[in-house]
Each structure stands twice: as C-alpha cells, then as structure tokens.
Design a protein around this motif. Sequence first.
Motif, PDB file in Angstrom:
ATOM      1  N   UNK A 176       1.835  18.457  -8.388  1.00 39.46           N
ATOM      2  CA  UNK A 176       2.603  17.418  -7.696  1.00 39.46           C
ATOM      3  C   UNK A 176       2.870  16.247  -8.634  1.00 39.46           C
ATOM      4  N   UNK A 177       1.840  15.856  -9.378  1.00 43.01           N
ATOM      5  CA  UNK A 177       1.923  14.650 -10.205  1.00 43.01           C
ATOM      6  C   UNK A 177       2.615  14.901 -11.538  1.00 43.01           C
ATOM      7  N   UNK A 178       2.560  16.130 -12.056  1.00 36.51           N
ATOM      8  CA  UNK A 178       3.136  16.429 -13.373  1.00 36.51           C
ATOM      9  C   UNK A 178       4.602  16.017 -13.512  1.00 36.51           C
ATOM     10  N   UNK A 179       5.504  16.364 -12.577  1.00 34.41           N
ATOM     11  CA  UNK A 179       6.901  15.922 -12.736  1.00 34.41           C
ATOM     12  C   UNK A 179       7.042  14.401 -12.752  1.00 34.41           C
ATOM     13  N   UNK A 181       4.771  12.257 -13.933  1.00 37.46           N
ATOM     14  CA  UNK A 181       4.307  11.836 -15.255  1.00 37.46           C
ATOM     15  C   UNK A 181       5.399  12.075 -16.295  1.00 37.46           C
ATOM     16  N   UNK A 182       6.044  13.230 -16.206  1.00 32.63           N
ATOM     17  CA  UNK A 182       7.093  13.569 -17.180  1.00 32.63           C
ATOM     18  C   UNK A 182       8.285  12.624 -17.052  1.00 32.63           C
ATOM     19  N   UNK A 183       8.679  12.279 -15.840  1.00 24.83           N
ATOM     20  CA  UNK A 183       9.759  11.308 -15.679  1.00 24.83           C
ATOM     21  C   UNK A 183       9.342   9.955 -16.239  1.00 24.83           C
ATOM     22  N   UNK A 184       8.099   9.567 -15.998  1.00 30.36           N
ATOM     23  CA  UNK A 184       7.601   8.312 -16.545  1.00 30.36           C
ATOM     24  C   UNK A 184       7.613   8.314 -18.060  1.00 30.36           C
ATOM     25  N   UNK A 190      12.931   6.684 -23.704  1.00 32.51           N
ATOM     26  CA  UNK A 190      14.364   6.384 -23.792  1.00 32.51           C
ATOM     27  C   UNK A 190      14.788   5.083 -23.107  1.00 32.51           C
ATOM     28  N   UNK A 191      14.019   4.607 -22.161  1.00 31.06           N
ATOM     29  CA  UNK A 191      14.416   3.392 -21.437  1.00 31.06           C
ATOM     30  C   UNK A 191      13.471   2.219 -21.671  1.00 31.06           C
ATOM     31  N   UNK A 192      12.395   2.459 -22.412  1.00 31.32           N
ATOM     32  CA  UNK A 192      11.395   1.424 -22.708  1.00 31.32           C
ATOM     33  C   UNK A 192      10.807   0.808 -21.431  1.00 31.32           C
ATOM     34  N   UNK A 193      10.613   1.670 -20.441  1.00 33.06           N
ATOM     35  CA  UNK A 193       9.976   1.248 -19.197  1.00 33.06           C
ATOM     36  C   UNK A 193       8.642   1.976 -19.079  1.00 33.06           C
ATOM     37  N   UNK A 194       7.598   1.240 -18.721  1.00 34.29           N
ATOM     38  CA  UNK A 194       6.249   1.762 -18.822  1.00 34.29           C
ATOM     39  C   UNK A 194       5.581   2.041 -17.479  1.00 34.29           C
ATOM     40  N   UNK A 195       5.979   1.356 -16.433  1.00 35.30           N
ATOM     41  CA  UNK A 195       5.198   1.332 -15.194  1.00 35.30           C
ATOM     42  C   UNK A 195       5.014   2.707 -14.559  1.00 35.30           C
ATOM     43  N   UNK A 196       6.070   3.497 -14.509  1.00 37.90           N
ATOM     44  CA  UNK A 196       5.988   4.809 -13.850  1.00 37.90           C
ATOM     45  C   UNK A 196       4.996   5.715 -14.580  1.00 37.90           C
ATOM     46  N   UNK A 197       5.086   5.772 -15.892  1.00 37.12           N
ATOM     47  CA  UNK A 197       4.195   6.640 -16.680  1.00 37.12           C
ATOM     48  C   UNK A 197       2.750   6.184 -16.563  1.00 37.12           C
ATOM     49  N   UNK A 198       2.513   4.906 -16.746  1.00 41.37           N
ATOM     50  CA  UNK A 198       1.150   4.380 -16.687  1.00 41.37           C
ATOM     51  C   UNK A 198       0.542   4.632 -15.312  1.00 41.37           C
ATOM     52  N   UNK A 199       1.308   4.350 -14.277  1.00 45.42           N
ATOM     53  CA  UNK A 199       0.811   4.495 -12.901  1.00 45.42           C
ATOM     54  C   UNK A 199       0.422   5.940 -12.607  1.00 45.42           C
ATOM     55  N   UNK A 200       1.337   6.882 -12.857  1.00 46.81           N
ATOM     56  CA  UNK A 200       1.081   8.262 -12.450  1.00 46.81           C
ATOM     57  C   UNK A 200       0.079   8.964 -13.350  1.00 46.81           C
ATOM     58  N   UNK A 201       0.044   8.609 -14.638  1.00 44.87           N
ATOM     59  CA  UNK A 201      -0.978   9.207 -15.495  1.00 44.87           C
ATOM     60  C   UNK A 201      -2.366   8.712 -15.087  1.00 44.87           C
ATOM     61  N   UNK A 202      -2.479   7.433 -14.762  1.00 44.29           N
ATOM     62  CA  UNK A 202      -3.757   6.894 -14.280  1.00 44.29           C
ATOM     63  C   UNK A 202      -4.155   7.557 -12.964  1.00 44.29           C
ATOM     64  N   UNK A 203      -3.202   7.725 -12.051  1.00 42.46           N
ATOM     65  CA  UNK A 203      -3.484   8.385 -10.775  1.00 42.46           C
ATOM     66  C   UNK A 203      -3.994   9.806 -11.013  1.00 42.46           C
ATOM     67  N   UNK A 204      -3.371  10.515 -11.963  1.00 47.84           N
ATOM     68  CA  UNK A 204      -3.795  11.888 -12.253  1.00 47.84           C
ATOM     69  C   UNK A 204      -5.211  11.922 -12.789  1.00 47.84           C
TER      70      UNK A 204
END
Length: 262
Positions: A176-179, A181-184, A190-204
């Motif tokens: 569930x979380x892998x997609x 994390x990959x979008x993050x 490419x967009x220099x945005x961090x919040x999505x990746x940090x949030x979902x990787x920490x959740x995982x």
Amino acid sequence: MTKIFYLGGHFVQFRSQLKKQHILLISFLLPVIIMGGYFAYRSMAPFGQNSLLTVDLGQQYIDFFSYFRRTLLHHPSEFIYSFSKGLGGEMWGTNAYYLWSPLNLILIFFPAAHLSSGVLALTLLKYGLSGLSFAWLLTKTKLQTGIRILAFSTAYALNGWIVANQLNLLWLDAMIILPLVIWGLHQVIFARKFSCYICWLAVMMIDNYYMAWMICIFTILFFIWQLPIINNWQERMRAFSRYIVSSLIATGISCIVLLPTI
C-alpha cells in the motif's frame, strides 16, 4: 459569452475530476470484489465455517491481533509492558514488528469470538488499498489513463507476492505504502519537494521495519533508474543530496519506534 465559456471550462474540469475519483474508487473496489468473491466461494468466515487462520496467521498472528484488540479496549498500559509475555516483559519491539499498522484498528469493531471475520475484512481492505494506491500513482505520473489504470492497479493488487503472503498479513502494508513512497521520491528528484517522501517513508518504517528496509533498498534502485533522465551532472548530485537528506530525516522521525525496538 465569456462567462459561458468560463462556466463551461469549470464544468469540464469538474467532470474530469469526477471521472478520476470514479477510477480511484473502482480501483479500490475491484480487488475487494474479486477476492471477496473468492473467499465467499471458499466459505471463509463470515461466509461459512472455513477460515483464513492457517499457518503463521492462525498459529501466532491471530494471538497478537487478539492481544491488540484486548489491550486497546481494556488494558492500554500493556502496550508498553505485559505479564502475558513469559513472566513479564516489554512489548515495544513486539508491537513494532506485528501491530503498529493503523489498519489493525478495524479489529476493534469485531467481537473476540468473530475475530476471524475481522481478519478477513482487514485482508480485503489491504487488497483494496493496494489497488487504490497504485492507481493514484499512475494518475499522478500520467503513465496510464482511463480504464487502463484499472487494469494495472488490479494486477498490482492481486500480484503473486501479495497472494502468496496474504497469510503474513502484517507485511501487506508495504504494497500500500510503496507507490506513495515512490511518488514522494519522484517529487524529491524532479520537483524538489520533500514532505510526501519523508512522511510516507517514516510511516513505512514505523508500520513494519522488516518490510521497510526492503523498500529502502528499492528506493536506491529507483533513484539510480531515474538518474539518466537528468542530463546535468551537477543536478544529479543535487538530486542525490536531496534523496540522502530526506531519507535520513524520515529515518530520524521513525526512531521514535526504531530506537526503543533496538
């Protein structure tokens, strides 16, 4: 006339958004209906006398789920320390591996005598959310559109790994979380945005560290795969720096669970 075109544009945009929401809803429902139909055909509880509680799910996981439900409803302090563990012991490490998935909360709505039905509902929920998560990724990246999203999201939700490991119910959150994390990570590169990746990787990492370290390895491979898209070596190094820093931040956040577990 200008106002008419303005309202028409908003209507088209609304229809497009509604269509996307329908696609996402169906991407959730299709795996649930397919697997729910199969479980009903095999007379799994609550559709019959059979049960999903076999192998590890029936021999050890169900006891942890029962402990989770009982503790949450009646003895919250036992999340930290329990006399049910041998002569008594800390429960943080055990919880970190088996029970930190927020989806387990669905079990509190099922009586103890019908916990096997709760496990089936939890399994179907994870199938559905896997399809929804992958459909969302395909929508955000625009890799597929329309009905093709449903084909790929359903194939993802019903892939061999998930079906083979549905009895290791605590692992399925990874799919569930892998997609997400990959979008993050795509946003980090490419967009220099961090919040999505940090949030979902920490959740995982908090959810299940055993599956999380495999996803961490996968992010390394995904990052390497994306590098050729960036032509400038300096920008590649900047992207690498963003990836490392954001990964370390996610790890730092997850230490609230990982450090006591260690």
